[in-house]
Design a protein around this motif. Structure first.
Motif, PDB file in Angstrom:
ATOM      1  N   ILE A   1     -13.051  -2.065  -5.056  1.00 34.86           N
ATOM      2  CA  ILE A   1     -11.972  -2.727  -5.796  1.00 34.86           C
ATOM      3  C   ILE A   1     -10.706  -2.788  -4.943  1.00 34.86           C
ATOM      4  CG2 ILE A   1     -12.837  -2.225  -8.111  1.00 34.86           C
ATOM      5  CD1 ILE A   1     -10.781   0.068  -8.264  1.00 34.86           C
ATOM      6  N   ALA A   2     -10.029  -3.928  -5.029  1.00 36.52           N
ATOM      7  CA  ALA A   2      -8.808  -4.118  -4.244  1.00 36.52           C
ATOM      8  C   ALA A   2      -7.733  -3.112  -4.639  1.00 36.52           C
ATOM      9  CB  ALA A   2      -8.292  -5.547  -4.429  1.00 36.52           C
ATOM     10  N   GLY A   3      -7.703  -2.747  -5.923  1.00 33.44           N
ATOM     11  CA  GLY A   3      -6.653  -1.877  -6.423  1.00 33.44           C
ATOM     12  C   GLY A   3      -6.624  -0.502  -5.785  1.00 33.44           C
TER      13      GLY A   3
ATOM     14  N   SER B   1      -3.178  -5.483  -1.353  1.00 28.59           N
ATOM     15  CA  SER B   1      -4.537  -5.449  -0.829  1.00 28.59           C
ATOM     16  C   SER B   1      -5.260  -6.723  -1.219  1.00 28.59           C
ATOM     17  CB  SER B   1      -5.276  -4.226  -1.406  1.00 28.59           C
ATOM     18  OG  SER B   1      -6.664  -4.298  -1.186  1.00 28.59           O
TER      19      SER B   1
ATOM     20  N   ALA C   1      -4.564  -7.473  -5.097  1.00 30.95           N
ATOM     21  CA  ALA C   1      -4.041  -6.333  -5.855  1.00 30.95           C
ATOM     22  C   ALA C   1      -2.648  -5.994  -5.346  1.00 30.95           C
ATOM     23  CB  ALA C   1      -4.947  -5.120  -5.723  1.00 30.95           C
TER      24      ALA C   1
ATOM     25  N   ASP D   1      -4.640  -6.123 -10.389  1.00 31.42           N
ATOM     26  CA  ASP D   1      -5.845  -6.210  -9.558  1.00 31.42           C
ATOM     27  C   ASP D   1      -6.740  -7.269 -10.185  1.00 31.42           C
ATOM     28  OD1 ASP D   1      -8.138  -5.901  -8.060  1.00 31.42           O
ATOM     29  OD2 ASP D   1      -8.388  -3.758  -8.468  1.00 31.42           O
TER      30      ASP D   1
END
Length: 361
Positions: free
Chosen positions: A124-126, A141, A165, A179
């Motif tokens: 996950i980008a977050g 990100s 994110a 995100d």
């Protein structure tokens, strides 16, 4: 919870994932990092990017597309920027290292910007954006991904779900954490619908002729995901623009494969015959808030911003306005206590992986 779902303790899934990465040949530190990044998705309710993806990483490793012992290195840099070569490593390992480089640069000069090539799916980008929070920085990100998305007015699959994110620290309030994919829905959500044998909502996918469909398996027969907005009337051109910006910053800027040349996540699809770059690309940013105004002032005003939005008048039937990051934070608290819901088909995939490496779930 449906009969097709099982609750498993977070620590059980974390330990199992770490042992799988160890069995793939990852060093202890990398295996621990990769499992933490992977399970952060399940904890935050992004089930499409958590343990359900584990078998995909294993298959890519078996196909020789993931290097379990990468030598991640900077290949070009200035005081505030860098390009990183991930050496075909797990994106779950490469990305946090690259984000840390951005943070280190920001500590010295106020901001840090890092573009990455030769990597793989990074979870996950977050997770990576939130690394900046403990340093009183704003974190950014993004990553490109397998080409499954058709630009507005096209039937060709030229972009990935290409998430963005941003994590912003506050004072007494929890941080702001946005995100999201730049598509109407991520491919992983279609995979979940297929496992549940449910239809996709209108506006998520189109068939090979470019006609909207509710078939969650449409991609298997030449269909495509749709940009955020779903069609031109509903502003899909904006989702197309967002996804394009992510693709350019992550891959054109770094030297990774971009657009239709981005390598597929699934191992059974061949790599592009005419590559324009190396692997998947990511892009990270870190900004010290005290590079713009005193930290205490910023955090105080972020608290004020958050509280004002939380107290906004609501439409009938809704109790409150949510701040980005609220739902995920609440889900994480619940899942750490009660366990993580895992679909039966995912359990079967994990058992296959366990059998391969002589591991027990």
């Amino acid at each position: 919870m449906s009969d097709n779902t099982n609750l498993l303790p977070y620590k059980t899934l974390l330990s199992f994932s770490k042992n799988v990465f160890l069995a793939m040949g990852c060093p202890e530190k990398d295996a621990e990092l990769a499992s933490n990044v992977l399970l952060s998705a399940d904890l935050r309710g992004v089930d499409s990017h958590g343990v359900a993806r584990l078998i995909g990483y294993v298959r890519l490793w078996e196909a020789g597309r993931i290097n379990p012992t990468p030598k991640v290195k900077i290949v070009h840099e200035t005081p505030s920027t860098a390009t990183v070569d991930g050496d075909a490593g797990l994106g779950l390992v490469v990305a946090p290292q690259a984000m840390q480089i951005a943070i280190d640069k920001a500590e010295k000069v106020g901001t840090g910007w890092v573009s990455v090539k030769n990597s793989n799916h990074y979870g996950i980008a977050g997770y990576h954006a939130m690394m900046a929070l403990e340093h009183d920085m704003i974190g950014i990100s993004m990553t490109n991904a397998s080409p499954l998305v058709s630009p507005t007015f096209s039937t060709e699959r030229l972009l990935g779900t290409n998430p963005i994110a941003m994590a912003i620290p506050a004072g007494e309030e929890p941080p702001f954490v946005a995100d999201f994919a730049t598509t109407t829905a991520a491919n992983g959500k279609l995979e979940i619908l297929q496992r549940k044998e449910e239809d996709a909502p209108v506006g998520w996918v189109q068939d090979k002729e470019g006609v909207s469909t509710t078939n969650p398996a449409a991609l298997k027969s030449g269909g495509a995901l749709l940009p955020l907005g779903s069609d031109r009337l509903r502003s899909s051109h904006k989702g197309y623009c967002l996804g394009s910006m992510v693709d350019i910053l992550s891959s054109v800027l770094s030297g990774a494969g971009y657009g239709p040349w981005a390598p597929p996540f699934v191992s059974f699809l061949p790599l592009p015959e005419d590559p324009v770059g190396e692997g998947l690309g990511h892009f990270f940013g870190a900004m010290r808030v005290d590079g713009f105004r005193p930290k205490s002032e910023f955090k105080s005003h972020m608290d004020n911003w958050i509280r004002r939005f939380k107290n906004a008048d609501t439409v009938e039937g809704q109790e409150r306005v949510l701040i980005p990051g609220d739902p995920e934070r609440e889900i994480q608290h619940e899942r750490l206590t009660l366990g993580i819901p895992v679909l039966s088909p995912v359990i079967r995939d994990l058992e296959k992986v366990g059998s391969k490496f002589k591991l027990t779930l």
